[in-house]
Design a protein around this motif. Sequence first.
Motif, mmCIF file in Angstrom:
data_model
loop_
_atom_site.group_PDB
_atom_site.id
_atom_site.type_symbol
_atom_site.label_atom_id
_atom_site.label_comp_id
_atom_site.label_asym_id
_atom_site.label_seq_id
_atom_site.Cartn_x
_atom_site.Cartn_y
_atom_site.Cartn_z
ATOM 1 N N ASN A 149 0.802 -1.224 0.000
ATOM 2 C CA ASN A 149 0.000 0.000 0.000
ATOM 3 C C ASN A 149 0.840 1.283 0.000
ATOM 4 O OD1 ASN A 149 -2.411 -1.575 0.157
ATOM 5 N ND2 ASN A 149 -2.064 -1.791 2.361
ATOM 6 N N THR A 150 2.106 1.169 -0.426
ATOM 7 C CA THR A 150 2.956 2.347 -0.575
ATOM 8 C C THR A 150 3.643 2.289 -1.936
ATOM 9 O OG1 THR A 150 5.050 1.442 0.288
ATOM 10 C CG2 THR A 150 3.454 2.272 1.910
ATOM 11 N N PHE A 151 4.187 3.412 -2.360
ATOM 12 C CA PHE A 151 4.979 3.479 -3.582
ATOM 13 C C PHE A 151 6.451 3.503 -3.197
ATOM 14 C CE2 PHE A 151 0.908 5.419 -4.570
ATOM 15 C CZ PHE A 151 0.586 4.839 -5.793
ATOM 16 N N ASP A 152 7.266 2.757 -3.950
ATOM 17 C CA ASP A 152 8.696 2.724 -3.674
ATOM 18 C C ASP A 152 9.399 3.880 -4.387
ATOM 19 O OD1 ASP A 152 11.080 1.085 -2.595
ATOM 20 O OD2 ASP A 152 11.614 1.489 -4.678
ATOM 21 N N PHE A 153 10.149 4.655 -3.641
ATOM 22 C CA PHE A 153 10.754 5.886 -4.165
ATOM 23 C C PHE A 153 11.627 5.622 -5.385
ATOM 24 C CE2 PHE A 153 13.686 9.393 -4.411
ATOM 25 C CZ PHE A 153 13.004 10.489 -3.934
ATOM 26 N N ILE A 154 12.559 4.692 -5.279
ATOM 27 C CA ILE A 154 13.522 4.494 -6.361
ATOM 28 C C ILE A 154 12.835 3.920 -7.598
ATOM 29 C CG2 ILE A 154 14.282 2.151 -5.797
ATOM 30 C CD1 ILE A 154 16.528 5.130 -6.821
ATOM 31 N N GLU A 155 11.785 3.115 -7.401
ATOM 32 C CA GLU A 155 11.043 2.590 -8.550
ATOM 33 C C GLU A 155 10.290 3.706 -9.262
ATOM 34 O OE1 GLU A 155 11.260 -0.428 -9.894
ATOM 35 O OE2 GLU A 155 12.833 -0.737 -8.371
ATOM 36 N N ILE A 156 9.773 4.644 -8.491
ATOM 37 C CA ILE A 156 9.105 5.811 -9.081
ATOM 38 C C ILE A 156 10.091 6.588 -9.957
ATOM 39 C CG2 ILE A 156 8.137 8.090 -8.542
ATOM 40 C CD1 ILE A 156 6.184 5.729 -8.150
ATOM 41 N N ILE A 157 11.304 6.781 -9.445
ATOM 42 C CA ILE A 157 12.330 7.507 -10.197
ATOM 43 C C ILE A 157 12.660 6.770 -11.502
ATOM 44 C CG2 ILE A 157 14.733 8.314 -10.154
ATOM 45 C CD1 ILE A 157 12.778 9.897 -8.342
ATOM 46 N N LYS A 158 12.751 5.454 -11.441
ATOM 47 C CA LYS A 158 13.099 4.661 -12.628
ATOM 48 C C LYS A 158 11.973 4.636 -13.658
ATOM 49 C CE LYS A 158 16.196 1.474 -10.146
ATOM 50 N NZ LYS A 158 16.344 0.077 -9.643
ATOM 51 N N GLN A 159 10.739 4.660 -13.187
ATOM 52 C CA GLN A 159 9.597 4.445 -14.072
ATOM 53 C C GLN A 159 9.069 5.710 -14.741
ATOM 54 O OE1 GLN A 159 6.746 2.518 -11.532
ATOM 55 N NE2 GLN A 159 8.036 0.703 -11.225
ATOM 56 N N HIS A 160 9.487 6.876 -14.267
ATOM 57 C CA HIS A 160 8.940 8.123 -14.801
ATOM 58 C C HIS A 160 10.003 8.935 -15.525
ATOM 59 C CE1 HIS A 160 5.781 7.005 -11.986
ATOM 60 N NE2 HIS A 160 4.993 7.863 -12.625
ATOM 61 N N ASN A 161 9.630 9.476 -16.665
ATOM 62 C CA ASN A 161 10.511 10.389 -17.368
ATOM 63 C C ASN A 161 10.528 11.727 -16.647
ATOM 64 O OD1 ASN A 161 11.124 8.571 -19.475
ATOM 65 N ND2 ASN A 161 9.185 9.076 -20.499
ATOM 66 N N PRO A 162 11.643 12.470 -16.741
ATOM 67 C CA PRO A 162 11.692 13.772 -16.076
ATOM 68 C C PRO A 162 10.704 14.755 -16.684
ATOM 69 C CG PRO A 162 13.639 13.427 -17.436
ATOM 70 C CD PRO A 162 12.919 12.129 -17.404
ATOM 71 N N LEU A 163 10.006 15.471 -15.830
ATOM 72 C CA LEU A 163 9.063 16.509 -16.262
ATOM 73 C C LEU A 163 9.656 17.862 -15.881
ATOM 74 C CD1 LEU A 163 6.274 17.232 -17.440
ATOM 75 C CD2 LEU A 163 5.353 17.067 -15.112
ATOM 76 N N ASP A 164 10.212 18.541 -16.862
ATOM 77 C CA ASP A 164 10.876 19.827 -16.616
ATOM 78 C C ASP A 164 9.834 20.934 -16.626
ATOM 79 O OD1 ASP A 164 12.656 21.829 -16.240
ATOM 80 O OD2 ASP A 164 13.597 21.715 -18.213
ATOM 81 N N GLU A 165 9.104 21.006 -15.528
ATOM 82 C CA GLU A 165 7.985 21.945 -15.439
ATOM 83 C C GLU A 165 7.904 22.479 -14.016
ATOM 84 O OE1 GLU A 165 3.223 21.304 -15.332
ATOM 85 O OE2 GLU A 165 4.214 20.565 -17.143
ATOM 86 N N THR A 166 7.696 23.781 -13.886
ATOM 87 C CA THR A 166 7.565 24.373 -12.556
ATOM 88 C C THR A 166 6.320 25.249 -12.504
ATOM 89 O OG1 THR A 166 8.994 26.231 -13.194
ATOM 90 C CG2 THR A 166 10.044 24.382 -12.087
ATOM 91 N N ALA A 167 5.739 25.323 -11.325
ATOM 92 C CA ALA A 167 4.558 26.167 -11.139
ATOM 93 C C ALA A 167 4.963 27.640 -11.113
ATOM 94 C CB ALA A 167 3.868 25.790 -9.830
ATOM 95 N N GLU A 168 4.010 28.490 -11.421
ATOM 96 C CA GLU A 168 4.249 29.930 -11.309
ATOM 97 C C GLU A 168 4.202 30.310 -9.831
ATOM 98 O OE1 GLU A 168 2.246 34.146 -12.755
ATOM 99 O OE2 GLU A 168 1.872 32.310 -13.920
ATOM 100 N N ILE A 169 5.276 30.935 -9.365
ATOM 101 C CA ILE A 169 5.417 31.229 -7.938
ATOM 102 C C ILE A 169 5.438 32.731 -7.692
ATOM 103 C CG2 ILE A 169 6.927 30.993 -5.916
ATOM 104 C CD1 ILE A 169 5.678 28.357 -6.782
ATOM 105 N N ASP A 170 4.616 33.182 -6.746
ATOM 106 C CA ASP A 170 4.730 34.546 -6.217
ATOM 107 C C ASP A 170 5.720 34.462 -5.065
ATOM 108 O OD1 ASP A 170 4.443 36.952 -4.752
ATOM 109 O OD2 ASP A 170 2.400 37.219 -5.486
ATOM 110 N N LEU A 171 6.948 34.911 -5.316
ATOM 111 C CA LEU A 171 8.070 34.650 -4.427
ATOM 112 C C LEU A 171 7.807 35.043 -2.984
ATOM 113 C CD1 LEU A 171 11.021 33.593 -4.640
ATOM 114 C CD2 LEU A 171 11.736 35.979 -4.856
ATOM 115 N N TRP A 172 7.213 36.192 -2.772
ATOM 116 C CA TRP A 172 7.082 36.723 -1.408
ATOM 117 C C TRP A 172 5.720 36.474 -0.784
ATOM 118 C CZ3 TRP A 172 11.629 37.683 0.508
ATOM 119 C CH2 TRP A 172 12.652 38.033 -0.367
ATOM 120 N N GLU A 173 4.812 35.849 -1.537
ATOM 121 C CA GLU A 173 3.486 35.572 -1.007
ATOM 122 C C GLU A 173 3.190 34.077 -0.876
ATOM 123 O OE1 GLU A 173 1.200 37.559 0.296
ATOM 124 O OE2 GLU A 173 2.537 39.272 0.026
ATOM 125 N N ASP A 174 3.654 33.276 -1.834
ATOM 126 C CA ASP A 174 3.328 31.847 -1.811
ATOM 127 C C ASP A 174 4.145 31.111 -0.746
ATOM 128 O OD1 ASP A 174 1.523 32.153 -3.837
ATOM 129 O OD2 ASP A 174 2.877 31.495 -5.433
#
Length: 553
Positions: free
Chosen positions: A180-205
């Motif tokens: 009932n858990t996900f294994d960290f290293i298997e997650i890393i192996k199974q997923h391609n990198p997603l080079d995406e970041t959220a829009e951040i309000d630096l001083w408010e978020d």
Amino acid sequence: MQDVLKRSWPKDLSQTLVYRGGEKPLHEYLNQNAKERPNDTAYIFYGNEITWNQLNDDTNRLVHFLKKKGIKKGDCIALFMQNCPQYLIGHYAIQKLGAIVVPLNPMYKEAELEYLVNEVSIKAIISGQELYERIRNVSGKIPSVEFVLTTNYADYLPNENDITMPLPDELKLKKRNIKNTFDFIEIIKQHNPLDETAEIDLWEDVGLMVFTSGTTGRPKAAMLTYGNALFKTATIVQTKNYNEETRTTAISPLCHIAGMLMGVNIPVYSGCQTVLFTRFDAEAAITAIEKYKINSWYTVATMNVAILNHPGVEKRDLSSLKTNFATSFGIPVNKQLADDWSKLTGGCILCESSYGLSETHTADTFMPIDKIKFGTCGIPTYDTEIRIVDIETGKDLPPGKQGEIAVKNKGVFKGYFNRPDATLETLRDGWVFTGDIGMIDEDGYLYFNGRIKEMIKSSGYSVFPEDVEALMKEHEAILQVAAVGVPDTVRGESVKAFIVLKPKYKGKITESAIIEWAKQKMAAYKYPRKVEFRDSLPATSSGKVLRRLLKEE
């Protein structure tokens, strides 16, 4: 005060703070390092040299998984691990999505986890596999948690022949599959990198919530913005002259605000090379200094003493060390310790690191290494105002007078999550009223003289009396309990519990039995080391227990 600070400010240090890569979240500095220096070593984990590209790539793979699981901006994700590369990857993956990192101390037991997880409605937990049973034991009481990732720290070790330092026990644990858990290293192996970041309000978020006491009460989540973290990281890097040539270590717990700054934030912002330990071990630290030519690091004074007393240390080569910023927990950073350290290392400068608290993302002061004043916390850092306020009148006090320390800078938190009354008590017109007693001298150096609030500082951790008392009351024999801090030569302070037993248990249970029970229920720094049975506790007419009177005894 500004004229005073100009006198005390180091001659070769700019009086203006400059952000190395501009004002942006720290995870964008990670992206920048990966693009500009992909093959340079970022972290060394017991011999495994992790490059900036690998660190960023693994982070982006976890980003992909978390996004698929529905994690979005503003969600609270907990990190419940010892120091390890997985902690770093988790921290920055969470923040790349605009979610909120919630560090949980790996010493927390079930009752503590239940309270903290529910306090901020944590949506997911990344946990060390050896800690998962505690989560499972309260799984029915933490309904906000949708999924758990578990990890074996050894997944990021090098091949056995390439291990360069003694391994602690948690790195020798056999890997196991947990239902009932996900294994960290298997997650890393199974997923391609997603080079995406959220829009951040630096001083408010809000990018981080750390649990702290404020002035009173059980732990509350202090909301710290992405900008708070950037500001404090930049001030430390500039005042302590960290750069790409710096070789340092991350030994203090990453779940602690100081350990996070030194081990998670500063390496990414400065681009320095960092040797990462799951915990402090004198032999491992000495080996790392010798092998990797560590030249600057952060310690707790007890670590320095342990190394000074380590068998055969006088024959080891610690000469690469040039600066050592330390915190006085249990043992003071004084001239004698500094002289002993300088003699052992061939000239390394040892001095107090800083003063700060969770609500300001810590490090509100720094020690000028060309003007060290032992017994102080140094002078206010960049763009920082510190006042000493009369506790009775609320008026500012002149140099040399003792009162409450109040701090204002860009590191100041937004408030306590869902605790408006507590926020108003601590945060006033942009000033954090710390609950600490101190004074400022004629040269602008801050002295820390104790705490107004009843928080107990044990081994560098904040222990909240109400929290200990709430946990102790789960014992069937306890009618009333009050927790106070008492001096401890090793921990600084430890907890003493004054207990009124229920009538049917009097004479049938011992103090030592209560201590042993508490040891199984609470983190090691928190459980009472002393217990005293009483027939009654001092209280006000309304029934509020007067801990102050017990402490004065």
